[in-house]
Write an enzyme that holds these catalytic residues in place. Structure first.
Site, PDB file in Angstrom:
ATOM      1  N   GLU A  76       1.732   5.604   7.683  1.00 47.34           N
ATOM      2  CA  GLU A  76       2.919   5.909   7.176  1.00 47.34           C
ATOM      3  C   GLU A  76       3.679   6.948   7.907  1.00 47.34           C
ATOM      4  O   GLU A  76       4.698   7.106   8.159  1.00 47.34           O
ATOM      5  CB  GLU A  76       2.945   5.990   5.666  1.00 47.34           C
ATOM      6  CG  GLU A  76       2.383   4.978   4.819  1.00 47.34           C
ATOM      7  CD  GLU A  76       2.895   3.555   5.383  1.00 47.34           C
ATOM      8  OE1 GLU A  76       4.044   3.306   5.793  1.00 47.34           O
ATOM      9  OE2 GLU A  76       2.057   2.447   5.197  1.00 47.34           O
TER      10      GLU A  76
ATOM     11  N   ASN B 250       9.559   4.813   4.444  1.00 45.32           N
ATOM     12  CA  ASN B 250      10.916   5.576   4.183  1.00 45.32           C
ATOM     13  C   ASN B 250      11.356   6.806   4.962  1.00 45.32           C
ATOM     14  O   ASN B 250      10.347   7.650   4.756  1.00 45.32           O
ATOM     15  CB  ASN B 250      11.277   5.576   2.781  1.00 45.32           C
ATOM     16  CG  ASN B 250      10.995   4.458   1.833  1.00 45.32           C
ATOM     17  OD1 ASN B 250      11.350   3.382   2.101  1.00 45.32           O
ATOM     18  ND2 ASN B 250       9.823   4.672   0.992  1.00 45.32           N
TER      19      ASN B 250
ATOM     20  N   HIS C 135       4.668   5.993  11.485  1.00 49.51           N
ATOM     21  CA  HIS C 135       5.787   5.210  11.458  1.00 49.51           C
ATOM     22  C   HIS C 135       6.980   5.948  11.557  1.00 49.51           C
ATOM     23  O   HIS C 135       8.265   5.344  12.272  1.00 49.51           O
ATOM     24  CB  HIS C 135       5.972   4.575  10.059  1.00 49.51           C
ATOM     25  CG  HIS C 135       5.416   3.007   9.992  1.00 49.51           C
ATOM     26  ND1 HIS C 135       5.462   2.361  11.393  1.00 49.51           N
ATOM     27  CD2 HIS C 135       4.695   2.322   9.054  1.00 49.51           C
ATOM     28  CE1 HIS C 135       5.179   1.106  10.857  1.00 49.51           C
ATOM     29  NE2 HIS C 135       4.560   1.069   9.673  1.00 49.51           N
TER      30      HIS C 135
ATOM     31  N   GLY D 296       0.768  -1.296   0.062  1.00 48.84           N
ATOM     32  CA  GLY D 296      -0.279  -0.030   0.079  1.00 48.84           C
ATOM     33  C   GLY D 296       0.838   1.268   0.028  1.00 48.84           C
ATOM     34  O   GLY D 296       0.907   2.289  -0.724  1.00 48.84           O
ATOM     35  N   ALA D 297       1.837   1.307   0.754  1.00 44.80           N
ATOM     36  CA  ALA D 297       2.766   2.196   0.915  1.00 44.80           C
ATOM     37  C   ALA D 297       3.968   2.012   2.100  1.00 44.80           C
ATOM     38  O   ALA D 297       4.092   0.946   2.389  1.00 44.80           O
ATOM     39  CB  ALA D 297       1.983   3.600   1.705  1.00 44.80           C
TER      40      ALA D 297
END
Length: 881
Positions: free
Chosen positions: A304, A271, A307, A267-268
């Protein structure tokens, strides 16, 4: 048949890395026929490693080695070895620099791991073990280094050059080429490395942090998608503010970037500072994305971003600890989504995924603990158990500790382990140290696979006014694990009186200020709880809010379920009671769907829902959905798919026919002619309207067909257009079905994300998605074998959603899936392995299906050169057969 079985990796064999990397200096020369990667590593021996004479071993995959230099001097060919895909340098000092030059071919990389090309742009995916496809490196998450990256490419073709961190230098080169250098000040594992080079447009905004810093926000997309970034940008800013307010986490770099990529396995990806997204998870506008897509994008952007702390600043020591970052972050994004919308609806959605798909995973051949003990291919362990069950484990800690102590524990965790690669034990220990609670037994949730079952019985002593509730827990055997020990389970419940109100839950005579809802802590194999001062026998409301990922068995009567569905103060259990009632009715009709009658109580329950304006309409929209065929299969001991499908269709068509006038009234009452709004109220209206339309089209109602055609033609947003399209595609009106499918494609053929919706609405349809149609879709000009989204929208939707067509007794669906998995295994093993999932639980099904599923697995197993990814799934599925 394959003989080179991949090696099994065990958690018990973990050792600290022999060498540490302090700094990575990368230079990428990007060309149309490949890329040259210059990597200079500043390396030192790890003083904690027991063998100080260990040779340097670097991981590689599909690399052409051009040169090796140590401390600036060329290493002769006899000074290193290529052993398999690893680079070994036997003689190295304690501190040194190693420069390795490799050649790779991103344009031919259909695996989409490492550096590859998508829609003409270079991009990366390094989690879990993709960095080794770029250059030789100790590719493990506990090797953390600071990265400096210089990217060189043709300016005309690749004007945008991105990597992690901050842009520190840029300039022109000869022959129309240019470069940009990026430096990331934070040490990170190589799986968080990212690079993007392409012809992209930039959408910019600014976020003002709680400490007064301005963060430069950028989203990069292809020019055709420039108008689809606003929702993702707004979601990002909401996420950043929420993380500051709820967790005290402020963003740490000066720039945060998102790039949309069409070809992406996941999905994504989080980074550091440069998130790379599957285009379907970031691009949205009202005319091209449904309400569900908008909500999914908001959740994934949040996930994301979160994260950055729960995964990047504090990362996992090894891949067995994957849920350390994923489970915690899924919990965080779920709480964010609940705060942004309807908490009850969000809880229902999460529990539905758990009960339908994760419980199935727990009961299948790939069952594993939240912290696995072994794996063959790490890509196969990006599972619902790691993500969703891992999030439920964190949620249970939150429930046991309460929000204040949980926040104290998360603060301690981030402060104690910032910049470190740690374990799930470190996370739990921080929670213990901050709260003073012993979570020793609770750790079994990380160690034991399988879904606990709670068998609940009760009795009422009218003379004493005492209600006794007996709870027994058991955990079924799973591969490699038997004789499970009792879990520590937070068990939320309430008791309802005859008037529908919650009764006080006094655990002893004379208790005062007793709550109407309690969380009982189950720690033994059997508990009996007594509730005092009750003048009547109550109706139990068990596992309120889905307080633990368990199955509850209690002999509710249909009248009791009707009562709970109408009166329970807990919105989740109100929905759950309706689901249990519908399941009971459907199961009773299984095998006699043509002759049996649908219980009038279920019809009455749905009539009340359709006409109750006092209820939260978002909850009503959820309650109107019948239990899915996938859930019914999961509940069955030996699933007869066609019998279950017929029974479910009998209930659905009976409800739709009997409640036709109520459904038409619901449709018109929720007419949404105003400008598109993405509010819970507006989403609920559209959901109710489209559900009513879908039900009416299942009985081939002519008036509803006209309404659907008008809605399709006049819809001002994709939610309503897709609602009408789906209803017509699933109807018996074949001519209208063909017309709207053709019209939809002609309008949207230049938008890949919308075309994916067009594929999936057909592949998932029992009316349109027969096997011949699915094969035809695979030859459609818009279908691409190298694009995971296209593969998922046709093959994945057919095998995973169109269950009555997939599970035909002639096994044609199974053979079809096996054929496609074999083909995809040579292109993209990760996607191929995930597509095998519908076959893995072949033992769950009735004999008429079972042998065909097993034969399909054997057909996949016997492919020459089978990848490690697919081998592991098939091997475990067939084990013991």
């Amino acid at each position: 048949m394959r003989t080179n079985q991949p090696r099994t990796i065990y958690l018990s064999e973990y050792q600290v890395p022999a060498f540490l990397v302090d700094h990575v200096d990368l230079r990428f020369e990007l060309f149309e026929d490949g890329a040259r990667v210059h990597s200079t590593l500043t390396i030192r021996r790890n003083p904690e490693f027991p063998d100080q004479g260990e040779a340097l071993v670097l991981d590689g995959d599909s690399l052409v080695l051009e040169s090796v230099r140590m401390n600036g001097e060329a290493v002769p060919e006899n000074g290193y070895q290529l052993k398999g895909e690893q680079l070994l340098v036997p003689e190295v000092p304690d501190h040194f620099e190693l420069t390795v030059v490799t050649w790779i071919e991103p344009q031919n990389n259909t695996r989409l791991e490492g550096l590859y090309k998508s829609s003409g742009m270079f991009c990366t995916q390094c989690e879990a073990e993709g960095f080794r496809c770029i250059t030789f490196f100790p590719d493990r998450p506990d090797v953390m280094a600071r990265f400096r990256t210089r990217i060189e490419a043709d300016r005309a073709a690749y004007p945008v050059l991105l990597s992690n961190g901050n842009d520190v230098d840029r300039g022109e080169l000869v022959d129309g080429r240019h470069f940009v250098t990026w430096e990331d000040p934070f040490p990170k594992p190589c799986y968080l490395f990212a690079l993007v080079a392409g012809d992209l447009v930039e959408k910019r905004d600014t976020f003002h942090t709680c400490s007064g810093r301005d963060i430069d926000l950028r989203i990069y997309v292809e020019s055709r998608n420039a108008q689809k970034c606003d929702h993702a940008m707004d979601s990002l800013k909401r996420s950043m503010r929420w993380d500051e307010e709820v967790y005290g986490r402020e963003y740490d770099l000066d720039i945060f970037m998102i790039v949309a990529v069409d070809d992406f396995n996941m999905g994504a990806m989080e980074n550091k500072g440069l998130n790379i997204f599957n285009s379907s998870c970031v691009l949205a506008s009202p005319d091209t994305a449904t309400d569900a897509a908008f909500q999914r994008i908001e959740a994934i952007v949040a996930h994301e971003y979160f994260h950055n702390w729960s995964g990047n600043r504090v990362t996992c020591r090894d891949w067995f600890q994957l849920s350390l970052k994923e489970g915690f972050t899924v919990f965080r994004d779920a709480e964010f989504s609940a705060d942004m919308g309807s908490p009850t609806v969000k809880r229902i959605e999460d529990a539905t995924l758990m009960r339908t798909a994760q419980f199935a995973e727990d009961a299948g051949p790939m069952a594993h603990p939240v912290r696995p003990a072994s794996y063959m291919e790490i890509s196969n362990f990006y599972t619902l158990t790691i993500y969703e069950k891992g999030a439920e484990v964190v949620r249970m800690i939150h429930t046991l500790l309460g929000p204040e102590l949980f926040r104290k524990g998360s603060d301690l965790y981030f402060e104690r382990h910032d910049g470190q690669a740690v374990t799930t034990d470190d996370f739990v220990r921080a929670m213990e140290d901050a709260s003073g609670r012993d979570l020793g037994q609770f750790r079994r949730w990380y160690e034991q696979a399988g879904t606990p079952v709670l068998d609940v019985s009760d009795e009422y002593d009218a003379d004493q006014g005492v209600y006794r509730l007996k709870v027994q827990q058991r955990i079924p055997d799973t591969p490699g694990q038997t004789d499970k020990q009792p879990q520590h389970i937070p068990f939320a419940l309430g008791l309802l009186g005859a008037d529908g109100a919650d009764l006080p839950l006094a655990l002893a005579d004379g208790d005062t200020d007793v709550p109407a809802s309690r969380v009982l802590e189950l720690t033994e194999a059997e508990h009996t709880f007594e509730f005092h001062g009750l003048a009547e026998r109550p109706v139990p409301s068990l596992l309120r809010g889905f307080s633990a990922p368990v199955r509850v068995h209690y002999p509710w009567t249909r009248d009791q379920l009707m009562f709970l569905a109408s009166h329970d103060s807990d919105g989740f259990n109100r929905w759950d009671a309706g689901q249990r009632l519908a399941v009971d009715v459907i199961q009773a009709l299984e095998g006699q769907a043509d002759d049996g009658e649908v219980d009038a109580r279920l019809i009455d329950a749905y009539r009340r829902l359709l006409n109750d304006a006092t209820l939260d309409q978002a909850l009503v929209a959820k309650m109107l959905n019948l239990p899915s065929l996938a859930y019914l299969i999961e509940l069955a001991k030996e699933a007869d798919v066609q019998a279950l499908h017929r029974a479910r269709e009998k209930v659905l068509t009976t409800l739709a026919g009997t409640l036709r006038e109520d459904l038409l009234a619901c449709y018109h009452r929720n007419d949404d002619s105003d400008d598109y709004q993405l509010t819970p109220e507006a989403i609920a209206r559209r959901s109710l309207r489209n559900t009513a339309l879908a039900w009416l089209l299942r009985i081939d109602d002519a008036e509803a067909c006209d309404l659907a055609r008008v809605q399709f033609d006049r819809a001002s947003n994709m939610t309503d257009q897709m609602g009408a399209l789906r209803a017509l595609v699933n109807s018996g009106f074949a001519a209208e079905r063909g017309e709207v499918l053709d019209g939809f494609y002609q309008r949207w053929q230049d938008d890949p994300q919308v075309v994916e919706q067009w594929f999936s609405v057909q592949a998932a349809s029992t009316e349109a998605g027969h096997l011949g149609k699915i094969r035809a879709l695979l030859t459609h000009p818009a279908f691409e074998w190298t694009n995971p989204n296209k593969v998922r929208s046709v093959i994945g939707a057919f095998a995973g959603q169109n269950l009555s067509e997939f599970h035909q007794d002639d096994a044609s669906g199974y053979r079809f899936l096996a054929e496609q998995v074999r083909r995809l295994d040579d292109l993209n093993p990760q996607i191929a392995a995930r597509l095998v999932a519908p076959l893995t639980r072949w033992r769950k099904f009735a004999p008429v299906y079972r042998e065909g599923m097993k034969t399909a697995l054997e057909m996949i197993r016997d492919k020459d050169g089978l990848s490690r990814d697919v081998y592991e799934v098939v091997h475990k599925s067939l084990a013991g057969s």
